[in-house]
Design a protein around this motif. Structure first.
Motif, PDB file in Angstrom:
ATOM      1  N   ILE A 100       5.700   9.209  -0.361  1.00  0.00           N
ATOM      2  CA  ILE A 100       4.943   8.256  -1.176  1.00  0.00           C
ATOM      3  C   ILE A 100       4.183   7.329  -0.240  1.00  0.00           C
ATOM      4  O   ILE A 100       4.787   6.534   0.483  1.00  0.00           O
ATOM      5  N   ASN A 101       2.870   7.441  -0.263  1.00  0.00           N
ATOM      6  CA  ASN A 101       2.008   6.589   0.558  1.00  0.00           C
ATOM      7  C   ASN A 101       1.963   5.187  -0.025  1.00  0.00           C
ATOM      8  O   ASN A 101       2.109   5.002  -1.234  1.00  0.00           O
ATOM      9  N   ARG A 102       1.714   4.238   0.822  1.00  0.00           N
ATOM     10  CA  ARG A 102       1.539   2.845   0.386  1.00  0.00           C
ATOM     11  C   ARG A 102       2.620   2.440  -0.615  1.00  0.00           C
ATOM     12  O   ARG A 102       2.348   2.115  -1.756  1.00  0.00           O
ATOM     13  N   SER A 103       3.848   2.489  -0.173  1.00  0.00           N
ATOM     14  CA  SER A 103       4.992   2.303  -1.064  1.00  0.00           C
ATOM     15  C   SER A 103       5.444   0.854  -1.199  1.00  0.00           C
ATOM     16  O   SER A 103       6.506   0.583  -1.728  1.00  0.00           O
ATOM     17  N   GLU A 104       4.632  -0.109  -0.747  1.00  0.00           N
ATOM     18  CA  GLU A 104       5.030  -1.515  -0.807  1.00  0.00           C
ATOM     19  C   GLU A 104       5.347  -1.955  -2.239  1.00  0.00           C
ATOM     20  O   GLU A 104       6.341  -2.627  -2.474  1.00  0.00           O
ATOM     21  N   ARG A 105       4.481  -1.590  -3.171  1.00  0.00           N
ATOM     22  CA  ARG A 105       4.711  -1.976  -4.575  1.00  0.00           C
ATOM     23  C   ARG A 105       6.015  -1.395  -5.096  1.00  0.00           C
ATOM     24  O   ARG A 105       6.743  -2.053  -5.835  1.00  0.00           O
ATOM     25  N   LEU A 106       6.283  -0.170  -4.721  1.00  0.00           N
ATOM     26  CA  LEU A 106       7.510   0.498  -5.157  1.00  0.00           C
ATOM     27  C   LEU A 106       8.732  -0.252  -4.645  1.00  0.00           C
ATOM     28  O   LEU A 106       9.644  -0.559  -5.400  1.00  0.00           O
ATOM     29  N   VAL A 107       8.738  -0.576  -3.372  1.00  0.00           N
ATOM     30  CA  VAL A 107       9.875  -1.282  -2.777  1.00  0.00           C
ATOM     31  C   VAL A 107      10.029  -2.661  -3.410  1.00  0.00           C
ATOM     32  O   VAL A 107      11.147  -3.107  -3.689  1.00  0.00           O
ATOM     33  N   GLU A 108       8.918  -3.342  -3.685  1.00  0.00           N
ATOM     34  CA  GLU A 108       8.976  -4.670  -4.309  1.00  0.00           C
ATOM     35  C   GLU A 108       9.543  -4.612  -5.727  1.00  0.00           C
ATOM     36  O   GLU A 108      10.122  -5.585  -6.202  1.00  0.00           O
ATOM     37  N   ALA A 109       9.389  -3.496  -6.409  1.00  0.00           N
ATOM     38  CA  ALA A 109       9.880  -3.361  -7.782  1.00  0.00           C
ATOM     39  C   ALA A 109      11.403  -3.182  -7.838  1.00  0.00           C
ATOM     40  O   ALA A 109      11.998  -3.316  -8.896  1.00  0.00           O
ATOM     41  N   LEU A 110      12.019  -2.876  -6.704  1.00  0.00           N
ATOM     42  CA  LEU A 110      13.465  -2.653  -6.662  1.00  0.00           C
ATOM     43  C   LEU A 110      14.202  -3.965  -6.449  1.00  0.00           C
ATOM     44  O   LEU A 110      13.684  -4.877  -5.804  1.00  0.00           O
ATOM     45  N   ASN A 111      15.419  -4.036  -6.960  1.00  0.00           N
ATOM     46  CA  ASN A 111      16.223  -5.226  -6.677  1.00  0.00           C
ATOM     47  C   ASN A 111      16.861  -5.083  -5.298  1.00  0.00           C
ATOM     48  O   ASN A 111      16.746  -4.038  -4.648  1.00  0.00           O
TER      49      ASN A 111
END
Length: 178
Positions: free
Chosen positions: A81-92
């Motif tokens: 998954i490219n540019r996964s910053e948003r994904l990581v931020e969505a996790l607790n």
């Protein structure tokens, strides 16, 4: 005992001094291509209804990925998954800890919802791999999703995050481009 220290004479020639004092060129930051800047299409209505029917939170766009040859290779069964910053931020915090676990075989178990499959969710795993740089990888039942949507290299997948009773889900929207 004493250490022998050898000194080099300083540059006295103006050319040598100028050469040494030139700034080191910095790598330019990669600009996002227009395709990566495009806002995603809205989540398909059937998927929105399924999320609402389950009592899920409002879905949030997390990523889009144009699939490569390795992303649709059945023997690999994973997608980077490219540019996964948003994904990581969505996790607790606990979920991030699980994704960042250095053990190759562990990660965060994630239920994924497919817009075409009303009756099934896949159980995949999010984990971080060190492949030159750190990448977020979605694996386990990835190929099940690829086959169900007849995905090929060049097609696009969008990821939307939401929660059902506190559990993180990933809505995957396949966009056939070939």
């Amino acid at each position: 005992s004493q250490a022998l220290v050898i000194y080099k004479p300083r540059a006295t020639n103006k050319k040598e001094i100028k050469k040494k004092s030139q700034p080191i060129p910095r790598r330019s930051k990669k600009k996002l291509s227009t395709k990566e800047q495009e806002p995603p299409a809205p989540l398909p209505p059937p998927m929105q209804r399924r999320i609402q029917d389950r009592g899920g939170s409002d879905p949030v766009f997390l990523f889009q990925k144009d699939l490569t040859c390795s992303d649709v290779n059945p023997s690999l069964n994973r997608v980077f998954i490219n540019r996964s910053e948003r994904l990581v931020e969505a996790l607790n915090e606990e979920e991030r800890r699980m994704v960042n676990n250095e053990d190759y075989y562990s990660g965060l178990r994630v239920f994924t919802m497919d817009q075409h499959a009303e009756d099934r969710d896949c159980e995949m795993e999010l984990t971080k791999w060190n492949v030159g740089s750190y990448m977020i990888v979605l694996k386990k039942e990835w190929m099940k999703f690829v086959r169900a949507n007849n995905l090929q290299e060049g097609d696009r997948v969008e990821g939307w995050g939401f929660r059902v009773q506190g559990v993180f889900y990933l809505g995957l929207n396949a966009i056939i481009r070939n």
